[in-house]
Write a protein that holds these residues in place. Structure first.
Motif, PDB file in Angstrom:
ATOM      1  N   HIS A   1       0.848  -1.197   0.000  1.00 14.13           N
ATOM      2  CA  HIS A   1       0.000   0.000   0.000  1.00 14.13           C
ATOM      3  C   HIS A   1       0.884   1.248   0.000  1.00 14.13           C
TER       4      HIS A   1
ATOM      5  N   ASP B   1       0.773   5.273   1.831  1.00 14.74           N
ATOM      6  CA  ASP B   1       0.093   5.956   2.933  1.00 14.74           C
ATOM      7  C   ASP B   1      -0.610   7.204   2.417  1.00 14.74           C
TER       8      ASP B   1
ATOM      9  N   HIS C   1       4.764   0.004   0.153  1.00 12.61           N
ATOM     10  CA  HIS C   1       5.462  -0.775   1.178  1.00 12.61           C
ATOM     11  C   HIS C   1       4.525  -1.825   1.745  1.00 12.61           C
TER      12      HIS C   1
ATOM     13  N   GLU D   1      -6.253   0.276   2.676  1.00 10.54           N
ATOM     14  CA  GLU D   1      -5.133   0.855   1.943  1.00 10.54           C
ATOM     15  C   GLU D   1      -4.628  -0.038   0.801  1.00 10.54           C
TER      16      GLU D   1
HETATM   17 FE   LIG Z   1       2.020   2.300   5.586  1.00 10.93          FE
END
Ligand SMILES: [Fe+2]
Ligand SMILES: O=C(O)CCC(=O)C(=O)O
Length: 322
Positions: A190, A192, A247, A308
């Motif tokens: 995902h 952020d 990540h 996410e």
């Molecule tokens: Fe993250």
């Protein structure tokens, strides 16, 4: 001032905040390079007392060892919705969210619901941690702005980032018992939604970032340092000069993993648009201007049970085909 850690083939700079007003320009350029290429770096001498991590970890053990019926009092179909149970982000992931600016009140509401009684000592610790992280986030953005251009921190820190807010996620990863034979994803790939995220991961490690050519690289735990990564809002605001990298978290041992992620974000109503100075002469705009909350809603509506998830990033939402 400058130091670097060898990370397999990945070298991430370590931002040392011992003298935050006196950072060498050679360090600023290596920091900027890391933010462009990896979107990740470390921060050390950040001033967060070590015992805060220890106490939050104890608190986390206390919370997550409660029965699932109790935890679900804060679950997705509850009033507070601060608890993410297993099988939403992954079968091995559960988390508790505490929101600012009043971290005391936010955590108190969850704790009262869970335990049916006041436990002000936990809320005090979370408020203290939240206050530290708000200040730390601002200091880090100030340095990132400096690395982007002379006096950019004077131009943009208060005018653009003055109303940022933060929230934290306390995470407990419970690997399956056969994890030793086969590593599993504790949290899938995902990006952020933040401006920046600051992560404390425990000594087990497992955080990985994806390089531009698609390789997974380990972000090792580094004693007394926190991991900082660039989020989608900053990627859009910087017109792609700073990278919000994909990540994930992998679990390799049959031990629970603790992490504490702090997300520092623009206020909901802010219009995210790269200033002309950031854009530079003759560079095309890569993102159309958008209202921050609209992007967050876009992400939430596309998560369909998978928190996410990739494929619906800021590029999909506001990217211009240039
Ligand atoms: Fe993250
Ligand atoms: O648990 C970690 O180390 C990182 C968690 C993360 O990437 C997130 O919550 O967005």
């Amino acid at each position: 001032m400058m130091s670097e850690l060898e990370e397999d083939s990945l070298k991430l700079p370590v931002l040392d905040l011992t003298q935050p007003d006196n950072i060498e320009s050679s360090f600023l350029s290596s920091l900027l390079k890391a933010c462009q290429e990896w979107g990740f770096f470390y921060v050390t001498n950040h001033g967060i007392p070590i015992n805060l991590f220890t106490k939050i970890r104890e608190f986390s053990n206390h919370i997550f060892s409660l029965g699932s019926d109790t935890k679900l009092k804060l679950g997705p179909s509850s009033r507070l919705k601060t608890y993410t149970p297993h099988f939403i982000a992954s079968p091995y992931f559960e988390s508790l969210r505490v929101s600012g600016p009043d971290f005391f009140d936010s955590s108190k509401a969850s704790i009262d619901e869970l335990f049916g009684q006041h436990k002000p000592e936990f809320s005090e610790i979370l408020q203290e941690y939240g206050n530290h992280m708000m200040k730390l986030s601002k200091r880090i953005i100030e340095i990132i702005l400096k690395s982007l251009g002379t006096d950019y921190e004077k131009k943009f820190l208060d005018s653009e980032f003055g109303n940022c807010h933060g929230y934290m996620r306390i995470v407990n990863y419970t690997p399956p018992s056969n994890v030793k034979e086969n590593q599993v994803e504790g949290l899938g790939m995902h990006t952020d939604m933040s401006c920046i995220t600051i992560v404390f991961q425990d000594e087990l490690g497992g955080l990985q970032m994806r390089s531009k050519d698609g390789k997974w690289l380990n972000i090792h735990p580094c004693k007394n340092s926190l991991v900082v990564n660039i989020g989608d809002l900053m990627q859009a605001w910087s017109n792609g000069r700073l990278r919000s990298s994909e990540h994930r978290v992998v679990l390799r041992r049959s031990q629970n993993r603790f992490s504490l992620a702090f997300f520092w974000c623009f206020e909901d109503e802010k219009e995210v648009i790269a200033p002309n100075e950031i854009l530079g002469n003759g560079n095309p705009r890569l993102y159309r201007p958008f209202v921050c909350l609209k992007y967050i809603k876009f992400r939430e509506s596309n998560e369909v049970g998978n928190f996410e998830k990739i494929g619906y990033t800021v590029k999909d939402f506001a990217g211009l085909n240039v």
